[in-house]
Design a protein around this motif. Structure first.
Motif, short mmCIF file in Angstrom:
data_model
loop_
_atom_site.label_atom_id
_atom_site.label_comp_id
_atom_site.label_asym_id
_atom_site.label_seq_id
_atom_site.Cartn_x
_atom_site.Cartn_y
_atom_site.Cartn_z
N ASP A 74 0.83 -1.21 0.00
CA ASP A 74 0.00 0.00 0.00
C ASP A 74 0.86 1.26 0.00
O ASP A 74 0.57 2.22 -0.70
N GLY A 75 1.93 1.24 0.78
CA GLY A 75 2.84 2.39 0.82
C GLY A 75 3.49 2.63 -0.53
O GLY A 75 3.61 3.77 -0.99
N MET A 76 3.90 1.55 -1.19
CA MET A 76 4.51 1.68 -2.52
C MET A 76 3.49 2.22 -3.52
O MET A 76 3.82 3.08 -4.34
N ARG A 77 2.26 1.73 -3.44
CA ARG A 77 1.21 2.20 -4.35
C ARG A 77 0.96 3.69 -4.15
O ARG A 77 0.86 4.45 -5.11
N GLN A 78 0.89 4.13 -2.89
CA GLN A 78 0.68 5.56 -2.61
C GLN A 78 1.84 6.39 -3.12
O GLN A 78 1.63 7.46 -3.70
N MET A 79 3.06 5.90 -2.93
CA MET A 79 4.24 6.62 -3.40
C MET A 79 4.20 6.76 -4.92
O MET A 79 4.45 7.84 -5.47
N LEU A 80 3.85 5.68 -5.61
CA LEU A 80 3.80 5.73 -7.07
C LEU A 80 2.68 6.65 -7.56
O LEU A 80 2.86 7.37 -8.55
N ARG A 81 1.55 6.63 -6.87
CA ARG A 81 0.46 7.54 -7.26
C ARG A 81 0.88 8.99 -7.11
O ARG A 81 0.62 9.82 -7.97
N ARG A 82 1.54 9.30 -5.97
CA ARG A 82 2.02 10.67 -5.76
C ARG A 82 3.01 11.05 -6.82
O ARG A 82 2.97 12.14 -7.38
N ARG A 83 3.93 10.14 -7.10
CA ARG A 83 4.96 10.43 -8.09
C ARG A 83 4.35 10.62 -9.48
O ARG A 83 4.71 11.53 -10.20
N SER A 84 3.42 9.75 -9.85
CA SER A 84 2.79 9.90 -11.17
C SER A 84 1.96 11.17 -11.22
O SER A 84 1.89 11.84 -12.24
N GLY A 85 1.37 11.56 -10.08
CA GLY A 85 0.64 12.83 -10.01
C GLY A 85 1.58 14.00 -10.16
O GLY A 85 1.28 14.98 -10.85
N ASP A 86 2.77 13.91 -9.55
CA ASP A 86 3.78 14.96 -9.68
C ASP A 86 4.24 15.08 -11.11
O ASP A 86 4.39 16.17 -11.64
N LEU A 87 4.45 13.94 -11.77
CA LEU A 87 4.91 13.95 -13.15
C LEU A 87 3.85 14.51 -14.08
O LEU A 87 4.14 15.30 -14.97
N SER A 88 2.59 14.12 -13.86
CA SER A 88 1.54 14.60 -14.75
C SER A 88 1.27 16.08 -14.52
O SER A 88 1.01 16.83 -15.45
N SER A 89 1.37 16.54 -13.27
CA SER A 89 1.13 17.96 -13.01
C SER A 89 2.29 18.80 -13.55
O SER A 89 2.07 19.89 -14.07
N SER A 90 3.53 18.29 -13.48
CA SER A 90 4.65 19.07 -14.02
C SER A 90 4.59 19.10 -15.53
O SER A 90 4.91 20.11 -16.15
N SER A 91 4.15 18.01 -16.17
CA SER A 91 4.05 18.03 -17.62
C SER A 91 2.88 18.91 -18.07
O SER A 91 2.96 19.57 -19.10
N SER A 92 1.80 18.99 -17.30
CA SER A 92 0.69 19.86 -17.66
C SER A 92 1.09 21.32 -17.48
O SER A 92 0.66 22.19 -18.24
#
Length: 107
Positions: free
Chosen positions: A80-98
């Protein structure tokens, strides 16, 4: 090659494994089958305890006690911790690309 469902004796995680693999793991951990996460934790404990003659049996017992203190499976908590970390990271990547897209569109 026959596959068997086996439960980790520490955390209860279930895995499908071959009988050969189950036998290898049990031979390494004093007749107990441990999942990959628990086996790594126990192996690390044995490596750290070499100076104080902390054997495999003591390490397995200590880890089983550790896992028993949690109401839920610690392996699930790690996942669960890994999943949350990956979601945050993918959110960071998508927000920086937007943001980059917004900047290039406004110029």
């Amino acid at each position: 090659m026959e596959i068997e469902l086996v439960n980790c004796e520490c955390c209860g995680l279930k895995e499908d494994c071959t009988q050969d693999y189950i036998s290898e793991v049990k031979a390494k951990f004093d007749g107990k089958w441990l999942c990959g996460l628990c086996s790594e934790a126990v192996s690390d404990e044995v490596k750290r305890g070499k100076k104080s003659s902390f054997g495999m049996d003591e390490a397995v017992k200590a880890h089983m006690s550790f896992c028993g203190k949690f109401k839920s499976n610690p392996a699930v908590k790690v996942a669960d911790g890994m999943r949350q970390m990956l979601r945050r990271r993918s959110g960071d990547l998508s927000s920086s690309s937007s943001k980059k897209f917004m900047r290039s569109a406004s110029t």
